[in-house]
Design an enzyme around this catalytic site. Structure first.
Site, mmCIF file in Angstrom:
data_model
loop_
_atom_site.group_PDB
_atom_site.id
_atom_site.type_symbol
_atom_site.label_atom_id
_atom_site.label_comp_id
_atom_site.label_asym_id
_atom_site.label_seq_id
_atom_site.Cartn_x
_atom_site.Cartn_y
_atom_site.Cartn_z
ATOM 1 N N PHE A 117 14.350 5.000 10.607
ATOM 2 C CA PHE A 117 13.029 4.513 10.328
ATOM 3 C C PHE A 117 12.002 5.679 9.863
ATOM 4 C CE2 PHE A 117 8.867 2.592 10.620
ATOM 5 C CZ PHE A 117 9.263 1.215 9.900
ATOM 6 N N ASP A 170 4.739 3.258 6.366
ATOM 7 C CA ASP A 170 3.847 3.030 7.550
ATOM 8 C C ASP A 170 4.859 2.457 8.900
ATOM 9 O OD1 ASP A 170 4.496 0.539 6.244
ATOM 10 O OD2 ASP A 170 3.315 -0.449 7.776
ATOM 11 N N LYS A 184 0.833 -1.117 -0.018
ATOM 12 C CA LYS A 184 0.045 0.037 0.189
ATOM 13 C C LYS A 184 0.908 1.351 -0.041
ATOM 14 C CE LYS A 184 -1.907 -1.985 3.724
ATOM 15 N NZ LYS A 184 -1.721 -3.369 3.956
ATOM 16 N N GLY A 185 2.019 1.253 0.153
ATOM 17 C CA GLY A 185 2.804 2.319 0.478
ATOM 18 C C GLY A 185 3.131 3.211 -0.871
ATOM 19 N N ARG A 191 0.744 6.253 7.616
ATOM 20 C CA ARG A 191 0.715 6.501 6.191
ATOM 21 C C ARG A 191 0.321 7.614 5.591
ATOM 22 N NH1 ARG A 191 2.042 1.366 3.982
ATOM 23 N NH2 ARG A 191 1.135 -0.394 4.769
ATOM 24 N N GLU A 225 7.136 2.745 -6.484
ATOM 25 C CA GLU A 225 7.430 2.534 -5.077
ATOM 26 C C GLU A 225 7.635 3.525 -4.318
ATOM 27 O OE1 GLU A 225 6.760 0.359 -3.005
ATOM 28 O OE2 GLU A 225 8.091 -1.255 -2.612
ATOM 29 N N ASP A 226 7.525 3.206 -3.074
ATOM 30 C CA ASP A 226 7.526 4.474 -1.997
ATOM 31 C C ASP A 226 9.087 4.406 -1.648
ATOM 32 O OD1 ASP A 226 7.545 1.986 -0.601
ATOM 33 O OD2 ASP A 226 6.059 2.496 1.043
ATOM 34 N N LYS A 249 17.068 4.333 0.116
ATOM 35 C CA LYS A 249 17.995 4.541 1.244
ATOM 36 C C LYS A 249 18.910 3.438 1.130
ATOM 37 C CE LYS A 249 15.248 3.619 5.306
ATOM 38 N NZ LYS A 249 14.791 2.842 6.427
ATOM 39 N N ASP A 253 15.025 -0.065 0.180
ATOM 40 C CA ASP A 253 15.845 -0.249 1.156
ATOM 41 C C ASP A 253 16.794 -1.391 0.977
ATOM 42 O OD1 ASP A 253 16.820 -0.277 3.926
ATOM 43 O OD2 ASP A 253 14.900 -1.001 4.763
HETATM 44 P P1 IMP Z 1 13.115 -3.645 0.400
HETATM 45 O O1 IMP Z 1 13.666 -2.728 -0.720
HETATM 46 O O2 IMP Z 1 12.770 -4.990 0.049
HETATM 47 O O3 IMP Z 1 14.040 -3.555 1.718
HETATM 48 O O4 IMP Z 1 11.868 -3.062 1.107
HETATM 49 C C1 IMP Z 1 11.275 -1.862 0.753
HETATM 50 C C2 IMP Z 1 10.014 -1.906 1.559
HETATM 51 O O5 IMP Z 1 10.016 -1.965 2.993
HETATM 52 C C3 IMP Z 1 8.861 -0.646 1.408
HETATM 53 O O6 IMP Z 1 8.235 -0.857 0.417
HETATM 54 C C4 IMP Z 1 8.702 -0.285 2.625
HETATM 55 O O7 IMP Z 1 7.312 -0.977 2.717
HETATM 56 C C5 IMP Z 1 9.515 -0.970 3.741
HETATM 57 N N1 IMP Z 1 10.258 0.100 4.344
HETATM 58 C C6 IMP Z 1 11.720 0.344 4.005
HETATM 59 N N2 IMP Z 1 12.210 1.314 4.669
HETATM 60 C C7 IMP Z 1 11.334 1.757 5.417
HETATM 61 C C8 IMP Z 1 11.105 2.632 6.295
HETATM 62 O O8 IMP Z 1 11.990 3.277 6.743
HETATM 63 N N3 IMP Z 1 9.957 3.210 6.714
HETATM 64 C C9 IMP Z 1 8.706 2.225 6.296
HETATM 65 N N4 IMP Z 1 8.906 1.250 5.628
HETATM 66 C C10 IMP Z 1 9.873 0.770 5.336
HETATM 67 MG MG MG Z 2 6.096 -1.051 0.358
#
Ligand code: IMP
Ligand code: MG
Length: 183
Positions: free
Chosen positions: A153, A160, A44-45, A166, A100-101, A132, A104
């Protein structure tokens, strides 16, 4: 008023809105010759970002959504992703832009991109509001990024904590001493 669980506002509403115009211009330029563009929001991000972005997207496009979840939950991405809700559209021979939001670890997007590539879109690109890089576990770069953010974070504008916060119109650093306040 700033939400009391926020330690610091990292990116203001005005900065986000200005950035979304800039990113929409990138979409318009990148897809100016496309006649079959599909924007895919990861639920949902991505919802606030996608909604803000398309206000200034002038090229014709359709929208679709996908929900993925990592096993185990929590705040750490494991890389074991499950498609909870798949796309309604067939993406064969379409120009696909994944929205995408935040990137990470990179595990979510690298897994989804591999999955979607098997469906043979004409092209597949990724746009993310936030990146990030300090969290990266796999080599993954979005085609277009709004802001590079520090190893904190973050919540707000789609991000969220336990599905809450959110709705904030800015991106803030969550005050971890308030963790128990969020149910
Ligand atoms: P990744 O790149 O697979 O680690 O994950 C990305 C997802 O992790 C994003 O779509 C977010 O839902 C979640 N995420 C990563 N960092 C944060 C943060 O700082 N706050 C909230 N959600 C985060
Ligand atoms: Mg997400």
């Amino acid at each position: 008023m700033t939400n009391p669980r926020i330690k610091k506002v990292l990116i203001t509403r005005e900065e986000i809105e200005a950035k979304c115009v800039e990113l929409a211009n990138w979409v318009n330029e990148t897809y100016k010759d496309s006649d079959d563009l599909l924007l895919i929001g990861l639920l949902k991000g991505s919802v606030p970002f996608l909604a803000q972005l398309i206000k200034d997207v002038t090229v014709d496009h359709a929208l679709d959504f996908m929900t993925v979840s990592s096993f185990g939950g929590g705040t750490v991405s494991t890389g074991n992703l499950k498609i909870v809700m798949d796309l309604k559209n067939d993406i064969f021979n379409k120009d696909v832009l994944l929205v995408e939001d935040i990137v990470d670890s990179g595990l979510t997007l690298s897994t989804i991109v591999a999955n979607l590539q098997q469906r043979k879109p004409r092209s597949l690109k990724v746009i993310t509001l936030l990146d990030k890089p300090s969290g990266r576990k796999v080599n993954f770069e979005a085609d277009k990024t709004g802001f590079v953010v520090p190893h904190e974070f973050l919540v707000g504008f789609g991000l969220d904590l336990k599905e809450k916060l959110r709705n904030l119109p800015y991106i803030g650093i969550f005050d971890e001493t308030k963790l128990d306040e969020v149910k």
